[in-house]
Design an enzyme around this catalytic site. Sequence first.
Site, PDB file in Angstrom:
ATOM      1  CE  LYS A   1      70.177  94.977  16.795  1.00 41.23           C
ATOM      2  NZ  LYS A   1      68.970  94.952  17.698  1.00 41.23           N
TER       3      LYS A   1
ATOM      4  N   GLY B   1      69.679  88.528  26.882  1.00 37.77           N
ATOM      5  CA  GLY B   1      70.185  88.545  25.813  1.00 37.77           C
ATOM      6  C   GLY B   1      70.683  90.046  25.411  1.00 37.77           C
TER       7      GLY B   1
END
Length: 294
Positions: free
Chosen positions: A68, A132
């Site tokens: 990502k 996160g």
Amino acid sequence: MTSDYKLGIIGYPLGHSLSPQLHLRLLKATGLSGEYRPYEIAPERLTTELDQLFQNGISGLNVTIPHKISVMPLLDEVHPHAVLTGAVNTITLTSDGKKLGHNTDYIGFIRSLPDDIVSRLPESSILVLGAGGSARAILTALIQLGTASITFAVRDPEKALPILAHAETIKQAYQADSSIHVIALESLPSLEGYQGVINTTPIGMWPNAGDTPLAAIQLEALPPGSFVYDLIYRPLETVLIQQAQTLGLMAIGGLDMLIYQGIAAFELWTRATVPLDTLPELRQTLAAALTHPA
Ligand code: NAP
């Protein structure tokens, strides 16, 4: 419409992704033809295999762990929302062949929030567990929606400090004045002052489905009308969600966000509008798939 969409997801590993089921149903629901395939790509092969996929006619991709962030410099352009969230989970191809990165996790989270939660956010203090990747998408969404105060509870506050600087950039982009805090999860004070809790940690996720990030007694301190949102969708109902339901709090699991981020990606690739009446059946199918272990 006769386009054959060549869609897929890249990640490593990809064993239990629900995305193929989701997108094949969306193709059917919108009357479009095409395919959606998983492509397992090891991190060291990302650059070459991404190029190959597009040379072979891929029209759109989802991106999942661990790519990502690492995929961002490989794209021609990254949408400002994805820059703010710091991650790309969807790639579209422009008509002149450019690879464009988007983040639909944050769109999925916003679309999954009931209206009465959204309308109360400007007066709400929200506790976010974890800081996160997904927490950044949640942060972008909460700031955009004008949330009064956002507190991250983390196991290592030192490690989570960059999220404060990141929040300043997002606040500037939206001209928002949310106050942002980081505290230690282990010394979490009473939840009395919060109106919502959002779990972005994997605590309680299969196969450790008996775990929970907060004890029921802590949740009891939330005022009536508060909400508990768990991003985890496997299992469908985590212990945290079950405890919130028992206390009569508004409880939202991760499946709706998963579905809405997928729909947002699908709409970017195809420009089709997914009919709302397909959602209950879609939800049911994915929920059934989630009752089986990954
Ligand atoms: P991530 O980037 O690894 O972040 C996880 C966060 O949780 C980090 O802050 C990590 O802290 C913290 N954490 C992990 N284990 C912990 C523990 N035992 N105690 C306290 N904190 C802990 O993961 P992510 O991508 O954000 O995903 C997190 C969860 O959200 C996963 O369950 C994922 O399936 C789910 N998710 C759902 C959707 C959806 O559409 N519903 C979308 C994205 C993610 P450290 O930095 O200290 O390790």
